[in-house]
Motif scaffolding. Structure first.
Motif, PDB file in Angstrom:
ATOM      1  N   LEU A   1       0.855  -1.189   0.000  1.00 11.59           N
ATOM      2  CA  LEU A   1       0.000   0.000   0.000  1.00 11.59           C
ATOM      3  C   LEU A   1       0.887   1.234   0.000  1.00 11.59           C
ATOM      4  O   LEU A   1       1.834   1.312   0.783  1.00 11.59           O
ATOM      5  N   CYS A   2       0.585   2.173  -0.891  1.00  7.06           N
ATOM      6  CA  CYS A   2       1.296   3.450  -0.882  1.00  7.06           C
ATOM      7  C   CYS A   2       0.255   4.564  -0.927  1.00  7.06           C
ATOM      8  O   CYS A   2      -0.529   4.638  -1.884  1.00  7.06           O
ATOM      9  N   ASN A   3       0.179   5.383   0.109  1.00 14.83           N
ATOM     10  CA  ASN A   3      -0.833   6.452   0.135  1.00 14.83           C
ATOM     11  C   ASN A   3      -0.221   7.794   0.513  1.00 14.83           C
ATOM     12  O   ASN A   3       0.786   7.861   1.230  1.00 14.83           O
ATOM     13  N   ALA A   4      -0.853   8.845  -0.003  1.00 13.26           N
ATOM     14  CA  ALA A   4      -0.518  10.196   0.421  1.00 13.26           C
ATOM     15  C   ALA A   4      -0.941  10.365   1.877  1.00 13.26           C
ATOM     16  O   ALA A   4      -1.968   9.838   2.289  1.00 13.26           O
ATOM     17  N   MET A   5      -0.144  11.100   2.666  1.00 13.99           N
ATOM     18  CA  MET A   5      -0.527  11.373   4.051  1.00 13.99           C
ATOM     19  C   MET A   5      -1.191  12.745   4.175  1.00 13.99           C
ATOM     20  O   MET A   5      -1.571  13.152   5.267  1.00 13.99           O
ATOM     21  N   HIS A   6      -1.349  13.434   3.051  1.00 18.99           N
ATOM     22  CA  HIS A   6      -1.992  14.743   3.058  1.00 18.99           C
ATOM     23  C   HIS A   6      -3.271  14.687   2.228  1.00 18.99           C
ATOM     24  O   HIS A   6      -3.319  14.008   1.194  1.00 18.99           O
ATOM     25  N   ILE A   7      -4.286  15.404   2.683  1.00 19.57           N
ATOM     26  CA  ILE A   7      -5.615  15.256   2.096  1.00 19.57           C
ATOM     27  C   ILE A   7      -5.865  16.187   0.924  1.00 19.57           C
ATOM     28  O   ILE A   7      -6.984  16.296   0.431  1.00 19.57           O
ATOM     29  N   THR A   8      -4.822  16.862   0.472  1.00 22.43           N
ATOM     30  CA  THR A   8      -4.903  17.605  -0.788  1.00 22.43           C
ATOM     31  C   THR A   8      -3.950  17.001  -1.817  1.00 22.43           C
ATOM     32  O   THR A   8      -3.570  17.661  -2.786  1.00 22.43           O
ATOM     33  N   ALA A   9      -3.577  15.733  -1.606  1.00 26.39           N
ATOM     34  CA  ALA A   9      -2.603  15.072  -2.479  1.00 26.39           C
ATOM     35  C   ALA A   9      -3.069  13.669  -2.836  1.00 26.39           C
ATOM     36  O   ALA A   9      -3.877  13.065  -2.129  1.00 26.39           O
ATOM     37  N   SER A  10      -2.550  13.155  -3.939  1.00 28.37           N
ATOM     38  CA  SER A  10      -2.886  11.817  -4.426  1.00 28.37           C
ATOM     39  C   SER A  10      -1.620  11.004  -4.683  1.00 28.37           C
ATOM     40  O   SER A  10      -0.600  11.566  -5.089  1.00 28.37           O
TER      41      SER A  10
ATOM     42  N   HIS B   1      -8.716  19.715  -2.430  1.00 29.49           N
ATOM     43  CA  HIS B   1      -9.371  18.550  -1.816  1.00 29.49           C
ATOM     44  C   HIS B   1     -10.195  17.785  -2.864  1.00 29.49           C
ATOM     45  O   HIS B   1     -10.251  16.552  -2.845  1.00 29.49           O
ATOM     46  N   ILE B   2     -10.869  18.526  -3.744  1.00 30.11           N
ATOM     47  CA  ILE B   2     -11.688  17.886  -4.777  1.00 30.11           C
ATOM     48  C   ILE B   2     -10.795  17.170  -5.792  1.00 30.11           C
ATOM     49  O   ILE B   2     -11.052  16.019  -6.165  1.00 30.11           O
ATOM     50  N   LYS B   3      -9.731  17.832  -6.214  1.00 30.33           N
ATOM     51  CA  LYS B   3      -8.811  17.206  -7.171  1.00 30.33           C
ATOM     52  C   LYS B   3      -8.252  15.897  -6.622  1.00 30.33           C
ATOM     53  O   LYS B   3      -8.144  14.903  -7.338  1.00 30.33           O
ATOM     54  N   ARG B   4      -7.891  15.916  -5.331  1.00 23.10           N
ATOM     55  CA  ARG B   4      -7.391  14.687  -4.719  1.00 23.10           C
ATOM     56  C   ARG B   4      -8.460  13.588  -4.727  1.00 23.10           C
ATOM     57  O   ARG B   4      -8.151  12.411  -4.942  1.00 23.10           O
ATOM     58  N   GLN B   5      -9.734  13.954  -4.507  1.00 22.94           N
ATOM     59  CA  GLN B   5     -10.798  12.941  -4.543  1.00 22.94           C
ATOM     60  C   GLN B   5     -10.901  12.299  -5.929  1.00 22.94           C
ATOM     61  O   GLN B   5     -11.147  11.094  -6.046  1.00 22.94           O
ATOM     62  N   ILE B   6     -10.718  13.090  -6.981  1.00 17.19           N
ATOM     63  CA  ILE B   6     -10.802  12.534  -8.334  1.00 17.19           C
ATOM     64  C   ILE B   6      -9.655  11.551  -8.591  1.00 17.19           C
ATOM     65  O   ILE B   6      -9.863  10.454  -9.100  1.00 17.19           O
TER      66      ILE B   6
END
Lengths: 121, 121, 121
Positions: A23-32, A74-79
């Motif tokens: 698993l590799c995830n961003a730790m910031h909620i405005t990032a992907s 935040h929206i861009k990261r959701q996409i």
């Protein structure tokens, strides 16, 4: 958008795990963290397209932007998503052709932090 | 959009697992589980933006809507995703700052059901 | 958009794993693996909507399209995602009602390849 594939491969090598999931995830909620092609024209297309879908301006059009101005990020990261899960086979990232791992930050010059967790044997 | 972080933490605690991966997914195909900020203005922005991207009306503009009227909810769920995979470290959800888990249902008052599966040791 | 649920179930059965996580991802970067409803009207809506979000034409509007013409397919794949992670319980895919696994290719007649990796016991 930064290619982090080599860093992910190093973390896998260090773990000694031969078969499993990474698993590799961003730790910031405005990032992907996402997987796609390493082609600069395509990355420019990605950023242009995301800006068209969720424009930064006018900042006041978002209700989140009270003291902040990054609702669009935040929206861009959701996409583009938060994380990828990659198969580990014979000690390597089990990729198809052209698959590379990228970190995309949509809120400017923030510090970038990624979490890599590997399970298996 | 409901904050389910505490319920996920309870499931993790009950499992006794200290190191591993936790999967949390919506069990309904018009709903998403996702990770972002717990800020009500942002959630309003999310819902407004999703409605702009895939409007509910006119219902007849979607071919799925024969006897149903929720094609837009299926599309919204595709944008926000079905699931999250979270690293478990020292018995805790291994989160960056501000990361919280949410359940988003895009088809009104449906029953909400989430699946949590944890592997590790 | 092809229903691959049965192939995933066969891979799970062959693995003999009873409890764990199953990863299924597209091996091509213009394709998605996703979970939604098996309804042809909805799939037509998905494709129409994706084409509206990221139109194929005009090909020259994308900077990736130098020698290629599939920037839109890369974007569509980013919206729908690369992979799904599914819980395995009592030897079966642990699904909610109507959940089915699909492969969606957004760049025409390419060879389709999926990776299935299962961990557990």
């Amino acid at each position: 958008m930064i290619d982090i594939t080599q860093k992910v491969e190093e973390a896998l090598k260090d773990s000694g795990i031969k078969e499993g999931l990474l698993l590799c995830n961003a730790m910031h909620i405005t990032a992907s963290v996402f997987i796609n092609d390493n082609e600069s024209g395509l990355h420019a297309d990605f950023l242009d397209w995301l800006e068209k879908m969720a424009p930064h301006e006018p900042v006041s059009s978002y209700r989140h932007n009270v003291g902040e101005d990054n609702a669009d990020a935040h929206i861009k990261r959701q996409i583009f998503g938060r994380e990828v899960v990659i198969a580990v086979t014979e000690g390597k990232l089990h990729f198809g052709p052209w698959e590379r791992v990228f970190y995309g930050e949509f809120d400017g010059m923030r510090k970038k932090r990624v979490l890599i967790k590997i399970i298996g044997e």
